[in-house]
Design an enzyme around this catalytic site. Structure first.
Site, mmCIF file in Angstrom:
data_model
loop_
_atom_site.group_PDB
_atom_site.id
_atom_site.type_symbol
_atom_site.label_atom_id
_atom_site.label_comp_id
_atom_site.label_asym_id
_atom_site.label_seq_id
_atom_site.Cartn_x
_atom_site.Cartn_y
_atom_site.Cartn_z
ATOM 1 N N CYS A 189 -22.183 -113.367 67.749
ATOM 2 C CA CYS A 189 -21.694 -112.037 67.416
ATOM 3 C C CYS A 189 -20.276 -112.119 66.840
ATOM 4 O O CYS A 189 -19.398 -112.723 67.452
ATOM 5 C CB CYS A 189 -21.701 -111.177 68.676
ATOM 6 S SG CYS A 189 -20.954 -109.555 68.419
ATOM 7 N N LYS B 153 -31.967 -85.732 31.263
ATOM 8 C CA LYS B 153 -31.933 -86.698 32.377
ATOM 9 C C LYS B 153 -30.612 -86.642 33.128
ATOM 10 O O LYS B 153 -29.545 -86.658 32.515
ATOM 11 C CB LYS B 153 -32.177 -88.113 31.849
ATOM 12 C CG LYS B 153 -33.640 -88.342 31.494
ATOM 13 C CD LYS B 153 -33.940 -89.812 31.303
ATOM 14 C CE LYS B 153 -34.138 -90.514 32.637
ATOM 15 N NZ LYS B 153 -34.578 -91.920 32.469
ATOM 16 N N GLU C 113 -48.098 -85.826 37.603
ATOM 17 C CA GLU C 113 -47.336 -86.957 38.113
ATOM 18 C C GLU C 113 -47.779 -87.267 39.534
ATOM 19 O O GLU C 113 -47.813 -86.375 40.381
ATOM 20 C CB GLU C 113 -45.855 -86.578 38.105
ATOM 21 C CG GLU C 113 -44.937 -87.735 38.071
ATOM 22 C CD GLU C 113 -44.477 -88.073 36.649
ATOM 23 O OE1 GLU C 113 -45.055 -87.529 35.678
ATOM 24 O OE2 GLU C 113 -43.552 -88.879 36.530
ATOM 25 N N CYS D 287 -19.566 -105.929 74.596
ATOM 26 C CA CYS D 287 -19.212 -106.225 73.211
ATOM 27 C C CYS D 287 -18.299 -105.129 72.647
ATOM 28 O O CYS D 287 -18.676 -103.966 72.591
ATOM 29 C CB CYS D 287 -20.484 -106.327 72.381
ATOM 30 S SG CYS D 287 -20.191 -106.648 70.640
ATOM 31 N N LYS E 176 -38.317 -82.720 36.022
ATOM 32 C CA LYS E 176 -38.820 -83.976 35.499
ATOM 33 C C LYS E 176 -39.074 -84.878 36.703
ATOM 34 O O LYS E 176 -38.149 -85.354 37.343
ATOM 35 C CB LYS E 176 -37.792 -84.608 34.556
ATOM 36 C CG LYS E 176 -38.290 -85.890 33.938
ATOM 37 C CD LYS E 176 -37.349 -86.383 32.844
ATOM 38 C CE LYS E 176 -37.928 -87.604 32.173
ATOM 39 N NZ LYS E 176 -38.209 -88.704 33.109
ATOM 40 N N CYS F 183 -17.909 -110.356 69.641
ATOM 41 C CA CYS F 183 -17.650 -110.887 70.991
ATOM 42 C C CYS F 183 -18.033 -112.348 71.158
ATOM 43 O O CYS F 183 -17.831 -112.928 72.213
ATOM 44 C CB CYS F 183 -18.354 -110.037 72.039
ATOM 45 S SG CYS F 183 -20.148 -110.160 71.991
ATOM 46 N N ASP G 11 -40.028 -87.940 39.068
ATOM 47 C CA ASP G 11 -39.824 -89.383 39.005
ATOM 48 C C ASP G 11 -40.990 -90.058 39.717
ATOM 49 O O ASP G 11 -40.872 -90.503 40.854
ATOM 50 C CB ASP G 11 -38.485 -89.742 39.661
ATOM 51 C CG ASP G 11 -38.038 -91.149 39.290
ATOM 52 O OD1 ASP G 11 -38.701 -91.778 38.444
ATOM 53 O OD2 ASP G 11 -37.037 -91.606 39.847
ATOM 54 N N CYS H 145 -26.763 -108.503 69.146
ATOM 55 C CA CYS H 145 -25.839 -109.031 70.140
ATOM 56 C C CYS H 145 -26.285 -108.457 71.482
ATOM 57 O O CYS H 145 -26.300 -107.238 71.658
ATOM 58 C CB CYS H 145 -24.408 -108.590 69.833
ATOM 59 S SG CYS H 145 -23.299 -108.842 71.241
ATOM 60 N N TYR I 297 -48.900 -80.576 35.160
ATOM 61 C CA TYR I 297 -48.058 -79.801 34.254
ATOM 62 C C TYR I 297 -48.575 -79.702 32.829
ATOM 63 O O TYR I 297 -47.879 -79.174 31.968
ATOM 64 C CB TYR I 297 -46.632 -80.347 34.245
ATOM 65 C CG TYR I 297 -46.536 -81.857 34.141
ATOM 66 C CD1 TYR I 297 -46.934 -82.528 32.985
ATOM 67 C CD2 TYR I 297 -46.037 -82.610 35.213
ATOM 68 C CE1 TYR I 297 -46.845 -83.900 32.894
ATOM 69 C CE2 TYR I 297 -45.944 -83.997 35.124
ATOM 70 C CZ TYR I 297 -46.354 -84.634 33.956
ATOM 71 O OH TYR I 297 -46.262 -86.000 33.880
ATOM 72 N N GLU J 211 -38.891 -77.011 33.689
ATOM 73 C CA GLU J 211 -39.572 -77.571 34.858
ATOM 74 C C GLU J 211 -38.847 -78.833 35.332
ATOM 75 O O GLU J 211 -38.013 -79.374 34.623
ATOM 76 C CB GLU J 211 -41.032 -77.910 34.479
ATOM 77 C CG GLU J 211 -41.830 -76.660 34.156
ATOM 78 C CD GLU J 211 -43.083 -76.929 33.303
ATOM 79 O OE1 GLU J 211 -43.601 -78.049 33.353
ATOM 80 O OE2 GLU J 211 -43.517 -75.999 32.608
#
Ligand SMILES: [Zn+2]
Length: 651
Positions: A393, A301, A165, A415, A110, A396, A112, A409, A213, A108
């Site tokens: 800027c 991992k 999770e 520019c 993992k 320019c 996060d 700017c 799970y 399955e």
């Protein structure tokens, strides 16, 4: 006794990091670095046979936050043993095989996210808690109740503990960030922060998801396999993620993990590895637990995508809208298979908010197809100096203006950097697709031939290019050809090429579907635009204002005069005897298409691809290892199509 000294040192360091990570939700080193010193301690403990009472290897991890009620788990929640290489995985599997014979495993994702366990009594949700230290967690019932996909009532009436999770889907995170005053960058932290917020309204606003799970505890029922547990979860209405493989041979396990690693970037959730669990619960009982881990499961991992490094310098880039982006130059690091030397700091406000300084240690994250980003500060000391806010800027010299967190700017038409960036965007592959025109060429065109607008590109001749440095016959004629070849853009590509603020490729496609032609789009009202699903007020306003701007109108007219011939044909959908006009759900894995590819194909035929099966679904396309959606389709008697039939239909 140096080893003992080093162990004590490591314990102090790890416990400090744990506190930052778990209690303050504010890690000060990257996971990979943490893992390295943790592993060093484990190795020393093994070697010396000494484990100090305060060693973090004896704890599962988390500590309990003040402010939340504590909750004592009915059964201890273990964490997972992990491995970082196929060699380690192979030795784990070989070990199991030697002792218990060849096993069937469930593979399955993992996730996060933040692990949560939920207790049901009499078929009703009574308590939800974080894992905490495995024995005691935090009572987060009010927060978890805001997660809409979790059932409040379930058919099973005896006492039951389920675990899963809590996460934020990447699409939900993007949606949240569209209107958030303070956008959230990291999906894991966004989910953990939402669950651990004392105000459940904040939790609710983040629109979390949860996938289940496991069943650590159940009264009045006995399972014999893990797959039965997963089915039980589905039967009782718990969301279970649509990926699960049943594997046995090490080659199959490794091939599947490789597959996950390659395709994980297409997922709408964050995963950081895969979990391998023994299916047979009798074997699990025999194997039992260590102090920290079940012996019958292991997490593989993936390489971390986050590391710390030192910020040496910041340069300011001017984008095509005039916005200044600070780019941090860092000590080079290897991150997810690439050397990272530069990482974005997004805007001036971000620098202030994150407290980033020159010479500070910073976290750098690299996610798929996104430029590396400086996430936050890891540490500062007295050698650090403030990053100076520019006033003019860098391209320019115009006085900058400040708008919220951003510096701009205002010299839009004059520019140099803005001009170059706009032309570069216009020429890019998903815009007008002018091949072989680099940023450097654009700069030369501007300085040598006074190219100022995108329309000027279409006035250039072979002789013009020949004047440029290093442009010989072939290169010049190639460029003339690719400019000519770009004159028939698809409507959506042309819209994207215009570079309207906030209109990306996807929005440009949505707009192209809604309006029959450019004229209609140019005269669209705010209301017309707001009927498009993903367009909110800000972008709708940007579009209306863009087409009100005299200079933009002139530019568009000039492009049309110079022979740009927008192709509207893509609006006429290809029709298909089976798919056109149907609402279709995809589930499981196909061998010949990724989900995105197939969705695009079906949408081109005028089908609507949705994510959940309901009575409005016309067809479910089923690949390998299909889960709950397949069952639901059978339940509702919705026609099912398998891959061979799909291939026949797409021939
Ligand atoms: Zn400028």
């Amino acid at each position: 006794m140096d080893k003992i000294k080093r162990m004590k040192e490591l314990i102090t360091i790890i416990n400090k990091y744990n506190y930052y990570y778990y209690v303050l939700d504010n890690p000060v080193i990257a996971d990979r670095e943490y893992d390295a010193i943790y592993d060093e301690l484990v190795a020393l403990e093994k070697e010396t046979g000494v484990v100090f009472p305060d060693s973090p290897t004896k704890q599962v991890g988390d500590m309990v936050l003040e402010g939340f009620k504590k909750y004592t788990h009915i059964k201890k929640l273990y964490s997972l043993d992990k491995c970082n290489s196929f060699a380690e995985l192979e030795s784990w599997v070989n070990n199991v095989t030697e002792q218990y014979g060849e096993q069937v495993y469930s593979l399955e994702y993992k996730f996060d996210g933040l692990r949560i366990s939920i207790i049901y009594e009499n078929g009703q949700l009574v308590t939800a808690a974080t894992r905490g230290n495995g024995y005691i967690g935090e009572d987060v019932t009010q927060q978890v109740l805001t997660i809409k996909s979790i059932p409040y009532n379930i058919p099973y009436k005896s006492k039951l503990v389920v675990e899963g999770e809590a996460m934020i889907k990447l699409s939900d995170l993007a949606e949240y960030n569209r209107t958030a005053t303070e956008p959230l960058k990291n999906a894991r932290n966004a989910a953990a922060g939402a669950i651990r917020n004392l105000d459940p309204r904040v939790t609710g606003s983040r629109n979390l998801s949860m996938f289940f799970y496991g069943i650590p505890y159940i009264e009045g029922y006995e399972f014999s396999t893990h797959l039965e547990i997963m089915q039980f979860l589905k039967d009782n209405g718990f969301p279970v993620y649509d990926y699960q493989k049943t594997v046995s041979k090490i080659e199959d396990i490794e091939r599947e993990i490789d597959n996950i690693d390659k395709t994980k970037k297409n997922l709408d959730i964050l995963i950081d590895g895969a979990v391998l669990k023994i299916n047979d619960l009798k074997v699990r009982d025999k194997m039992g637990f260590t102090a920290k881990y079940p012996k019958w499961a292991v997490a593989y991992k993936f390489e971390a995508q986050e590391l710390t490094t030192t910020l040496n310098n910041v340069v300011w880039q001017v984008g095509r809208t005039g916005k200044l982006t600070p780019i941090g130059e860092v000590d080079p690091i290897e991150l997810a298979g690439a050397t990272v030397k530069r990482a974005t700091l997004n805007n001036y406000g971000d620098i202030v908010r994150k407290g980033v300084k020159l010479n500070s240690k910073v976290f750098v994250r690299r996610s798929n197809e996104v430029i590396p980003e400086i996430l936050k500060v890891a540490s500062v000391d007295n050698t650090c100096v403030d990053i100076v806010k520019p006033t003019v800027c860098p391209s320019c010299g115009t006085q900058l203006i400040e708008d919220g967190a951003n510096l701009f700017c205002p010299n839009y038409y004059g520019c140099p950097d803005q001009i170059d960036q706009r032309i570069d965007h216009f020429a890019s592959r998903n815009a007008m697709n002018i091949e072989g025109i680099s940023e450097k060429t654009i700069e030369m065109l501007r300085t040598t031939l006074n190219l100022h607008t995108v329309a000027d590109l279409y006035t250039l001749s072979y002789d013009d290019f020949k004047q440029l440095d290093k442009f010989k016959d072939k290169k010049s004629s190639n460029l003339v050809n690719s400019i000519n070849n770009s004159k028939k853009p698809k409507f959506s590509n042309f819209i994207y090429a215009l570079g309207i603020l906030g209109v990306g490729e996807k929005t440009a496609k949505d707009i192209a579907k809604k309006f029959n032609n450019l004229n209609q789009l140019m005269n669209a009202s705010l209301q017309d635009l707001l009927t498009i699903n993903d367009i909110g007020e800000i972008i709708a306003n940007n579009i209306v204002n863009f087409f009100k701007d005299e200079k933009q109108i002139q530019l568009i007219n000039k492009l049309l005069d110079l022979g740009i011939d927008i192709q509207y044909s893509n609006n006429v959908q290809k029709s298909h005897p089976v798919f056109t006009g149907k609402t279709i759900v995809l589930t499981g894995d196909l061998n010949n298409y990724t989900r995105t590819q197939l969705t695009n194909i079906l949408e081109e035929f005028g089908a609507k691809v949705t994510s959940s099966v309901s009575k409005n679904t016309d067809l479910v396309i089923v690949g390998e290892n299909a889960g709950s959606k397949y069952n639901k389709a059978k339940e509702l008697n919705i026609p099912i199509m398998l891959e061979p039939e799909l291939l026949d239909n797409l021939k």
